[in-house]
Each structure stands twice: as C-alpha cells, then as structure tokens.
Design a protein around this motif. Structure first.
Motif, PDB file in Angstrom:
ATOM      1  N   ASP A   3     147.828 -29.158  84.484  1.00 48.72           N
ATOM      2  CA  ASP A   3     146.782 -30.171  84.253  1.00 48.72           C
ATOM      3  C   ASP A   3     145.769 -29.642  83.236  1.00 48.72           C
ATOM      4  N   PRO A   4     146.200 -29.530  81.977  1.00 48.52           N
ATOM      5  CA  PRO A   4     145.321 -28.933  80.957  1.00 48.52           C
ATOM      6  C   PRO A   4     144.137 -29.826  80.598  1.00 48.52           C
ATOM      7  N   ALA A  63     143.703 -16.054  83.113  1.00 46.21           N
ATOM      8  CA  ALA A  63     144.501 -15.835  81.901  1.00 46.21           C
ATOM      9  C   ALA A  63     144.520 -17.095  81.061  1.00 46.21           C
ATOM     10  N   ASP A  64     144.932 -16.905  79.808  1.00 53.42           N
ATOM     11  CA  ASP A  64     145.217 -18.059  78.956  1.00 53.42           C
ATOM     12  C   ASP A  64     146.576 -18.598  79.390  1.00 53.42           C
ATOM     13  N   PHE A  98     145.737 -24.397  85.085  1.00 53.28           N
ATOM     14  CA  PHE A  98     144.490 -25.087  84.709  1.00 53.28           C
ATOM     15  C   PHE A  98     143.832 -25.593  86.003  1.00 53.28           C
ATOM     16  N   GLN A 147     141.536 -37.016  89.364  1.00 56.68           N
ATOM     17  CA  GLN A 147     142.840 -36.512  89.816  1.00 56.68           C
ATOM     18  C   GLN A 147     143.035 -36.651  91.329  1.00 56.68           C
TER      19      GLN A 147
HETATM   20  N1  SAH Z   1     143.253 -29.564  87.602  1.00 58.56           N
HETATM   21  C1  SAH Z   1     141.811 -29.541  87.684  1.00 58.56           C
HETATM   22  C2  SAH Z   1     141.142 -29.963  86.404  1.00 58.56           C
HETATM   23  C3  SAH Z   1     141.525 -29.132  85.200  1.00 58.56           C
HETATM   24  S1  SAH Z   1     140.295 -29.087  83.976  1.00 58.56           S
HETATM   25  C4  SAH Z   1     141.329 -30.372  88.849  1.00 58.56           C
HETATM   26  O1  SAH Z   1     142.144 -30.996  89.555  1.00 58.56           O
HETATM   27  O2  SAH Z   1     140.131 -30.400  89.101  1.00 58.56           O
HETATM   28  C5  SAH Z   1     140.931 -27.965  82.835  1.00 58.56           C
HETATM   29  C6  SAH Z   1     140.781 -26.510  83.217  1.00 58.56           C
HETATM   30  O3  SAH Z   1     141.525 -25.764  82.251  1.00 58.56           O
HETATM   31  C7  SAH Z   1     139.354 -25.948  83.158  1.00 58.56           C
HETATM   32  O4  SAH Z   1     139.057 -25.344  84.387  1.00 58.56           O
HETATM   33  C8  SAH Z   1     139.408 -24.887  82.051  1.00 58.56           C
HETATM   34  O5  SAH Z   1     138.649 -23.715  82.355  1.00 58.56           O
HETATM   35  C9  SAH Z   1     140.871 -24.547  81.996  1.00 58.56           C
HETATM   36  N2  SAH Z   1     141.378 -24.044  80.719  1.00 58.56           N
HETATM   37  C10 SAH Z   1     141.077 -24.475  79.477  1.00 58.56           C
HETATM   38  N3  SAH Z   1     141.812 -23.808  78.553  1.00 58.56           N
HETATM   39  C11 SAH Z   1     142.604 -22.955  79.241  1.00 58.56           C
HETATM   40  C12 SAH Z   1     143.613 -22.026  78.863  1.00 58.56           C
HETATM   41  N4  SAH Z   1     143.944 -21.839  77.577  1.00 58.56           N
HETATM   42  N5  SAH Z   1     144.229 -21.314  79.829  1.00 58.56           N
HETATM   43  C13 SAH Z   1     143.914 -21.498  81.129  1.00 58.56           C
HETATM   44  N6  SAH Z   1     142.978 -22.373  81.537  1.00 58.56           N
HETATM   45  C14 SAH Z   1     142.339 -23.099  80.616  1.00 58.56           C
END
Ligand code: SAH
Length: 409
Positions: free
Chosen positions: A310-311, A290-291, A236, A216
């Motif tokens: 960015d999930p 949080a979720d 995320f 990224q």
């Molecule tokens: N944007 C980041 C990479 C994201 S990786 C970067 O630039 O480095 C995906 C992230 O989503 C992980 O940290 C994981 O812990 C988180 N994640 C996974 N499921 C989630 C959810 N339901 N709610 C919030 N975060 C979540």
C-alpha cells in the motif's frame, strides 16, 4: 452565510464544454474555460455562472490563485446560499453516514469534499475530535460561520484546523495556523479512536492527510478475514492498520515495513493500545525500517502467506503516470516473490493519475510474468464515506490475488 449584494455579484460565462460539464454535475471550472467575467474576482467570494442565454447555471467558490478557478457548490435552479442552505447541506452529509457506522467505529469521514457538495473541504472524525482540512483558501472567509455550524450539528469537543500547503500562506495571513484548534483547547497531538473495535492513534495536528488513512478501512477489514494462521508482511505499513486487523484475524505473525521510524513507532503504540485482544497479544509483531523498493528487490530469506503493498501516491502529477505504472509493476513483481504457495497478494494504489484499469493491468501483468498460476479474488475501490462522484475524484483501488497452492517456483 453572508451573501454578496446583487450589483457586486461576480458573474462568469464559460466555454460550451465547461457549461455542459457543469450542467452534468461536474464540480470544477478551470480558469482557461472562463470566457467572460464582469470584474476581477477575489479568492473566497461566490461566483455565479450564467449560460449562453443568460440563465443561472451554477454558483461556486471562486479561487483567483488556482487554475481550478471555480468550485461548484450548486448547479440547476437559482438558490440563496443562506445559513439554512449550508445547514441542510451539512446535515445531509452527516445523515448519509449515520447508518454506516456504529459505536465500534468512531473514526471516519463526515465530509468528502466535492463528492459531498463541499469542494476542496474535508471533515474527519476521530472520536470527539474533528479535523477540518481545507485544500483551497477559498473557504477561509466562510470559516467562522462554518465552525459555528459544525458546533451546532456535531458538538465536537475539539475541532482542529488543517490546511494544504498551497493554501497555508493565505491562511496564516488571516491568523489561521495549520494544526490550531477552531473549537476546544486540547493541545494533544494524538487522539485515540475506534475503527471496527480496534484502537488507533490519529496524529491530528501534524500527521499526513488528517492524521490517519481512514480510506483503507474496508480493505483492512477484508484482510482480517484472510489472516487466520498467516504470516503477514505489511509493506508501507504506516501506523500498522493492516497489521492489527490481520493479528485480530488470527495471524501468526505480522511484519511492518516502512521507511519512517516515526510511522513504525506509531504502529508499536497502536499494537500496545490493543493488547487486551487475545489474538493481537498472541501474534508475533516484527518491524523492518527500510526502503520498500530496495528491500523487496532482495532475495527473500523467508516467505509469507499474505503480502500487503500500500505505497504512498506514486504519481502526484500527470507526467509521473507512466513511471508510476512501472513502479507498481516492479513492486508487485518483487512483492510476490515473498509469497508462499497459496499466498495472498493485496496490492493497492492511491494515485489519482493512474486509473484503476491501468493499475490492475500492471499488477496482473507482473503476476503473469512471474509464471506462477494465480487466481484473481477481487478488486475494490472507494469506501462509502469516501465515495467518488466524478472521474477525477477516483484515486483508491486494490486488487487481491491468490496464488495456487501447488506452484513451487
Ligand atoms: N497502509 C497504510 C498507509 C500507507 S501510507 C495504512 O493502512 O494506514 C504510505 C506509507 O509508506 C507511509 O507510512 C510512508 O512512511 C511509507 N513510505 C513511503 N516511501 C517509502 C519507501 N520507499 N519505503 C518504505 N516505506 C515508504
């Protein structure tokens, strides 16, 4: 590296469609397209494909335990895969990248699997530490020689061995444990490196992928240019990459949102590592554990100028594709309610099973249904050190949408 005796050579013939694909440069041969095999093959030996007229077509790594039975190393004229051949191949991946990065960026990918001619193998750099990650046990027999080559060409202080879950048991049976050093004796779980002058930690021993989301980098860099004066919501957020670039770009506040306390703690450490930068020190940093799907669905108590979505991969398998597309729609629909007029939505996807077209349509559709006027600024794909050279290798895409200033809904 050691070559098999001609008499023992594993010889394969494949279905016409597979033959055409290999000829066209595709690096994968599936088990069900193998038509003839002179004997049983073992994981990690070299296999040679001959065409219908018995001419050499390609040579690759055989994997008896995977449906992806042969990963092509070379197609075309017959070659000897001797040490010089391997060295040249390593050097060409290295040389390509030398021009792309200066001393401000010491974290990037040296080898991006099949796209660099190293199928199922990744080599990432974090400062003086390299992380080698194998996605197939077929590389294990070559590991000693490969380690020596890497030592010769890149002289790392430390080389960490990482292995994907599917190959972990086989690796263990040969004494190779995930996270152990192949070179060096440091046992530090975290390594600090630079990305465009920002300091970050990589969790090289236990972290996801090889310890950081290097892919990224270019989107983070773009975000920096959009962040002046902004309140930024980084959904995320993982270790806070987007947030730090936004803060350096002059964001007023950055809010990390992640489900993982571990990720949020790492993001805090990354902020601390960059306190010498006045704008980073000045930005307000907030965190929400949080979720994201649930949190974003709530009524927004406040709004932001930038929302980053960015999930993690939402479709790990093809059968999850349709559900993933709906999830991307939902995320975008909810995410943009948190945006102020004039705000920017940056939505990314790393699901290989959802195409870029499908993803962009999902986000555009959600945006249209919101009834708020928007302007599409750009879409992006893979950064140069993660280039995708065949269709299945494409996973990363992002879309930037800017909402009109006078929209009030
Ligand atoms: N944007 C980041 C990479 C994201 S990786 C970067 O630039 O480095 C995906 C992230 O989503 C992980 O940290 C994981 O812990 C988180 N994640 C996974 N499921 C989630 C959810 N339901 N709610 C919030 N975060 C979540």
């Amino acid at each position: 590296m050691t070559e098999p005796q001609p008499s023992r050579l594993l010889r394969l013939r494949v279905a016409p469609a597979a033959e055409r694909a290999v000829r066209a440069g595709h690096p994968w041969v599936y088990g069900d397209s193998i038509r003839e095999q002179n004997r049983e093959g073992q994981t990690g030996e070299l296999g040679v494909i001959y065409d219908a007229r018995d001419r050499f077509l390609a040579i690759g790594l055989f994997d008896a335990d995977s449906p992806l039975r042969l990963r092509v190393l070379h197609a075309g004229k017959p070659v000897r895969l001797d040490l010089d051949w391997w060295r040249t191949r390593l050097q060409s991946a290295i040389e390509r990248r030398r021009a792309w990065f200066d001393a401000e960026t010491t974290g990037f990918r040296w080898i991006h699997g099949e796209n660099d001619g190293w199928p199922g193998l990744v080599l990432d750099r974090y400062g003086d530490t390299l992380v080698l990650k194998l996605y197939t046990a077929a590389w294990l027999p070559l590991l000693t020689e490969l380690t020596a080559l890497i030592r010769d060409e890149l002289a790392p202080q430390r080389l960490v061995f990482r292995v994907s879950r599917n190959a972990e048991v086989v690796a263990r049976s040969t004494g190779l444990v995930d996270g152990h050093n192949l070179i060096g004796d440091s046992s530090d779980e975290r390594v600090v490196f630079l990305e465009n002058g920002l300091r970050f930690e990589a969790e090289v021993v236990r972290g996801q992928k090889t310890g950081f989301f290097l892919d990224q980098r270019e989107n983070r860099q773009r975000l920096e240019t959009f962040a002046a004066g902004a309140d930024v919501l980084n959904v995320f957020s993982f270790s806070g990459g987007f947030s730090l670039y936004a803060a350096r770009g002059g964001a007023r506040s950055v809010t990390d949102l992640d489900i993982s306390a571990h990720a949020l703690a790492q993001a805090r450490r990354n902020v601390a590592l960059n306190q010498t930068h006045p704008r980073i020190a000045a930005a307000r940093h907030e965190q929400v554990q949080a979720d994201a799907f649930e949190w974003l669905a709530e009524a927004p108590p406040r709004q932001f100028d930038v929302v980053v979505l960015d999930p993690p991969s939402l479709a790990k398998r093809e059968v999850e594709r349709a559900e993933a597309i709906r999830a991307y729609e939902r995320l975008a629909a909810h995410g943009l309610r948190w945006l102020r007029p004039g705000g920017l939505l940056l939505a990314a996807s790393c699901s290989a099973h959802v195409s870029d077209g499908e993803f962009f349509q999902a986000v555009r559709g959600a945006t249209r249904r919101s009834g708020r006027p928007f302007e599409e600024q750009m879409t992006t794909g893979h950064p140069s050190d993660h280039a995708a050279t065949f269709a299945e290798a494409k996973y990363l895409k992002a879309i930037y949408l800017r909402f009109s200033r006078n929209s009030t809904r």
